[in-house]
Design a protein around this motif. Structure first.
Motif, mmCIF file in Angstrom:
data_model
loop_
_atom_site.group_PDB
_atom_site.id
_atom_site.type_symbol
_atom_site.label_atom_id
_atom_site.label_comp_id
_atom_site.label_asym_id
_atom_site.label_seq_id
_atom_site.Cartn_x
_atom_site.Cartn_y
_atom_site.Cartn_z
ATOM 1 N N VAL A 212 0.833 -1.203 0.000
ATOM 2 C CA VAL A 212 0.000 0.000 0.000
ATOM 3 C C VAL A 212 0.867 1.253 0.000
ATOM 4 O O VAL A 212 0.607 2.216 -0.742
ATOM 5 N N ALA A 213 1.902 1.247 0.826
ATOM 6 C CA ALA A 213 2.783 2.417 0.912
ATOM 7 C C ALA A 213 3.482 2.684 -0.422
ATOM 8 O O ALA A 213 3.547 3.835 -0.884
ATOM 9 N N LEU A 214 3.997 1.643 -1.061
ATOM 10 C CA LEU A 214 4.697 1.814 -2.337
ATOM 11 C C LEU A 214 3.747 2.247 -3.450
ATOM 12 O O LEU A 214 4.032 3.187 -4.202
ATOM 13 N N ASN A 215 2.622 1.548 -3.555
ATOM 14 C CA ASN A 215 1.698 1.836 -4.648
ATOM 15 C C ASN A 215 0.996 3.177 -4.478
ATOM 16 O O ASN A 215 0.635 3.834 -5.459
ATOM 17 N N SER A 216 0.770 3.585 -3.233
ATOM 18 C CA SER A 216 0.096 4.858 -2.999
ATOM 19 C C SER A 216 1.006 6.054 -3.276
ATOM 20 O O SER A 216 0.516 7.145 -3.556
ATOM 21 N N THR A 217 2.299 5.840 -3.210
ATOM 22 C CA THR A 217 3.259 6.934 -3.441
ATOM 23 C C THR A 217 3.861 6.828 -4.840
ATOM 24 O O THR A 217 3.489 7.583 -5.736
ATOM 25 N N PHE A 218 4.760 5.876 -5.026
ATOM 26 C CA PHE A 218 5.413 5.721 -6.324
ATOM 27 C C PHE A 218 4.447 5.223 -7.402
ATOM 28 O O PHE A 218 4.691 5.425 -8.589
ATOM 29 N N GLY A 219 3.371 4.579 -6.985
ATOM 30 C CA GLY A 219 2.383 4.097 -7.943
ATOM 31 C C GLY A 219 1.275 5.093 -8.226
ATOM 32 O O GLY A 219 0.264 4.736 -8.848
ATOM 33 N N ILE A 220 1.444 6.333 -7.798
ATOM 34 C CA ILE A 220 0.482 7.430 -8.064
ATOM 35 C C ILE A 220 -0.912 7.035 -7.598
ATOM 36 O O ILE A 220 -1.845 6.850 -8.399
ATOM 37 N N GLY A 221 -1.060 6.908 -6.297
ATOM 38 C CA GLY A 221 -2.372 6.620 -5.733
ATOM 39 C C GLY A 221 -2.870 5.214 -5.993
ATOM 40 O O GLY A 221 -4.064 4.941 -5.847
ATOM 41 N N GLY A 222 -1.976 4.319 -6.383
ATOM 42 C CA GLY A 222 -2.379 2.938 -6.630
ATOM 43 C C GLY A 222 -2.702 2.631 -8.068
ATOM 44 O O GLY A 222 -3.086 1.495 -8.386
#
Length: 294
Positions: free
Chosen positions: A107-117
């Motif tokens: 969740v942390a990776l996708n929400s940040t580097f993944g532009i909100g998932g």
């Protein structure tokens, strides 16, 4: 500052539908141990299928044809990222600390580097995606699945999973989004995207000469059993019960039986001959190569 309210009307309707289904148990019993409510379930299945054929399937077909594939992937990733929050919580409740922390790292990776998932960066980084809900958590800790249950609009379930639905809905982050128009549009998009993902499989099933109700029921129960025990229960379930879906206790008992047998074999002392024969020079190397070193 006030927090947005969840979609209580939707939660109430779903819970009411589940209660109505459960309340119908006494009037719909059959001799099928896996599906004692089959007459009622078949009626609900026909109702759901009529709605699917009239509205949901056409919408999913149009969505798949019109919306570019990268946008469909983005929608799927976005809602999948939201579900990872609750998945991680359920893994922790099941005592799977490593998996739970992995889910929250996703969740942390996708929400940040993944532009909100919208982009699944975590999977590319080697963090496996899991799917857990409160029904699986109940099953993991020994709550039997109970009878198979076809819910109006929601589809296949069991009594155990239905009892966990209110908790799953309360933990759904999207149900707290305001304004309600955005929440409703997002919910509809999520449903249509999910239906589009299984469009090809459902078309093949409809073309086959099968009892679709039985096919969906048996597939759901087998898949659900595997989800509760992370895919390790198919052989154990067959061993534990020939007629009914095995519950957690019977599956674990089957595991205990299988685990005990190799342990007993490994620990049993090898018989020692009363008089050890003198080694023959011609075969001494062969004997010594088979004798474990101390």
């Amino acid at each position: 500052m006030t927090l947005p309210k969840p979609n209580r009307a939707l939660n109430w309707r779903v819970s009411a539908a589940a209660l109505v289904a459960i309340a119908t148990l006494s009037g719909c019993a059959t001799n099928n141990p896996r599906d004692p409510l089959e007459p009622f379930n078949r009626t609900v299945f026909k109702f759901n299928d009529a709605i699917d054929q009239a509205a949901l399937k056409p919408a999913a077909t149009a969505y798949k044809k019109v919306v570019p594939s990268f946008m469909q992937t983005g929608v799927n990733n976005f809602f999948g990222n939201l579900s990872d929050v609750w998945t991680g919580a359920n893994n922790l409740m099941q005592g799977k600390g490593e998996q739970g922390m992995s889910d929250w790292t996703r969740v942390a990776l996708n929400s940040t580097f993944g532009i909100g998932g919208l982009f699944d960066i975590a999977s590319e980084a080697g963090l496996k995606k899991h799917n857990e809900d409160f029904g699986q958590t109940l099953g993991y800790w020994g709550v039997p699945s109970g009878p198979y249950l076809m819910l109006p609009l929601l589809g296949p379930s069991t009594v155990r999973d239905t009892s966990g639905l209110p908790v799953d809905m309360a933990a759904n982050g999207w149900s707290y989004v305001d304004p309600s128009s955005t929440r409703n549009i997002g919910t509809a998009l999520r449903v249509i995207d999910g239906r589009a993902n299984i469009l090809d499989a459902s078309n093949l099933m409809e073309e086959a000469a099968l009892d679709r109700y039985e096919f969906i029921r048996d597939g759901f129960l087998q898949r659900r059993q595997g989800q509760v025990f992370d895919g390790e229960s198919s052989r154990k379930a067959l061993k534990a019960s020939k007629d009914e879906p095995a519950d957690a206790k019977s599956i674990r008992a089957a595991y205990a039986d299988d685990d005990a047998a190799p342990a007993a074999t490994a620990t049993a002392p090898a018989p020692t001959p009363a008089v050890a024969p003198a080694p023959t020079p011609a075969v001494a190397p062969a004997v010594s190569s088979e004798t474990p070193s101390k």
